[in-house]
Design a protein around this motif. Sequence first.
Motif, short mmCIF file in Angstrom:
data_model
loop_
_atom_site.label_atom_id
_atom_site.label_comp_id
_atom_site.label_asym_id
_atom_site.label_seq_id
_atom_site.Cartn_x
_atom_site.Cartn_y
_atom_site.Cartn_z
N LEU A 132 1.21 10.05 -4.77
CA LEU A 132 1.69 11.38 -4.40
C LEU A 132 2.61 11.95 -5.48
N VAL B 90 0.82 -1.20 0.00
CA VAL B 90 0.00 0.00 0.00
C VAL B 90 0.86 1.26 0.00
N LEU B 91 1.97 1.20 0.73
CA LEU B 91 2.81 2.39 0.79
C LEU B 91 3.43 2.72 -0.56
N TYR C 13 1.95 2.24 -3.44
CA TYR C 13 0.93 2.91 -4.24
C TYR C 13 0.68 4.33 -3.74
N LEU C 14 0.71 4.50 -2.42
CA LEU C 14 0.50 5.85 -1.89
C LEU C 14 1.61 6.79 -2.36
N SER C 15 2.83 6.26 -2.34
CA SER C 15 3.91 7.15 -2.72
C SER C 15 3.87 7.45 -4.22
#
Lengths: 334, 313
Positions: free
Chosen positions: A31, A23-24, A26-28
């Motif tokens: 962003l 998930v991190l 994809y979040l990054s």
Amino acid sequence: MTSGMNRFNPTITVDEYLAESNVLFYLSDALTQLLEHKEEYTHFGVIRYFAEYFSSVKNSNHILFREYNYIKATPHNRASFIRVFWRCYRQIGKSGDLLSILEYSSLLQLLCPDFPMETVKSAARIVLTDDGFDCLMSFSDFLYAFQLQFYYQEFLDSVLLIYQDLLAGKSPNTVIVPTSTSVEQLPGLTTEENNKEQDLEVEASTLAECIDALCDRIKNSHPPRSCLQEALEETGKVSYHSLLMSLAKHETINLMIGALPSKTEVLNDPEMDQELDKLIAQISVSPSSNSSGSAVSMLKEVQRKASPRRNIHHRRKMEVESDGSTEETDSSEN
Amino acid sequence: MADREKRRSAGSGSCLAATVAEPGPATKGSDREFLSQAGVGELLRGALLKMVEARPDDPVGFLADHFGSLAAAVVESGSEDLKEPRLSDGSSGDEGARGARAQQRLNRALWHLRLAHHSQRSAFGNNVRVAYDLLSLTGPFGHAGDSSPAGAPGGGVSGALYTQTLRCLCGEGGVPASTSAPLLCRLHCHDHEAVPYGVFRHGVLTCAVFSDYIRQAQRLYAQVCQPDEGPASRAACLAVLGALREALETSRDADSPSVKALRRLEASAKMSPHQLARVMTEAQARGPAGHMDAKEFENAAAELFIARVKVVS
């Protein structure tokens, strides 16, 4: 992606849970994309942007027209790309066209502008006995070989190293597992030599032992052990090439990746035809070329153009933009 | 909602903050400014906290739903509170649109209620609160500010909406409408009433537990009945129901926690496989007395539960 996580298992910490889910990552990426296209997305609304981003990840459309590094970054991305490739070009298989390595490479580059030729070649090598650039392959043969090669790239690279060591009579367990170097960058072997070598045979049982040890080291990113054992048990001697051929045809591996139907079903999916028309209309160069079999002629046309990458990138921007701004920032490609 | 989440975030992992505040390499200053102006940090922190709390098996799908429901809320509320100055919607005032928006709110509330199982107490409690706050804003003067204190004068969830929520919860829990109807009757509030938070929480929790209970009862029936022999024998079913009633009665009326725990142990002993086998053989020995179908068993089991639910108001 849902690899047996157990939310009621108290021994998994928050960090482990996050690490397992990607998930991190994809979040990054979300962003980064947001910052690269600030102007567009403030019109769009930041919350809506995140909603669209994650729903496209969920629906596997997120890899369309993205750079190669993104496409291969997670197992979900790889599976999504294989699926999209199949969905977009299934018509080729239906019409029975046979294509060459170069043509498959161009098809892939329509979806991912910087998709490397080497991966395509490796996949083709599983299907073909000799890889002349003009050898033709059926769509479904290529598809399943491509799936294996692309999805398990790092694993296969390591297996090839082990295999080469076995051929050379070295003890393979001293091998350092490469993470991203592709086989072709290894020193000392031309493609030709590489090829011939891959048809030589080694003891299947020794190879099986080494592969088992490899699986211990790399945890999840390998085909199920049972499938590997099955493929290696059948014969006394095995070549790298024949091992890959049997893995590419292995139904359990196909099911586990979860991107493609079984080989008998691969051309047969009437309910997807409609969706397919839509997709082809999206990616085709001229709006009128969405009839059956036209993907090939469309592809040949694209090959003649100087830079298909720019075209695709431009179209992607057009989809997102609605205010008619034509300024291009190309930064996502670098 | 945002406030509460911030409080909860105080003790959580540092990696969250690191991801959220990770600007690009080049224009750090303006990127940072942009992110804080758009409220991105807060948005992502909230999303991650929700996710870590619920630990869904499909985190990406979870985030898609989460942001989707937030986006719907923004469109609906005219985008004031979530720092979306440019997102304007043209659908205010229209009656039909209002109905659609109420439905959307209900869906979002239900989505929150689904996030955590009721056995995860604090998570479930938080989600009930969020759902309550969401639903209490549907009135004509409601506004979707997350900061507005729930239970403010004139606030509260309308009885009609409360009943609808409970009905949906039971339906989603796989309980047939006919089975849950008597329970809903007991929990019922008048449509025009403003339902206070305590009642809302009690209703929601009861429905959640009831859904679990009915699923267990269905499983119990499946155990009693042999798959190839059609419906289970009435005698065996009655025996099992009797044991169930006894077990429920044991766990009732306990005051102090230690007594409660003791009663629970006693009750589970009464429902142990051994005990059930014993009562069933006894029942068989008394001879056949026709059959009982799944629906009848379910109703009887439901009745045992419902009899123990206090009537609201």
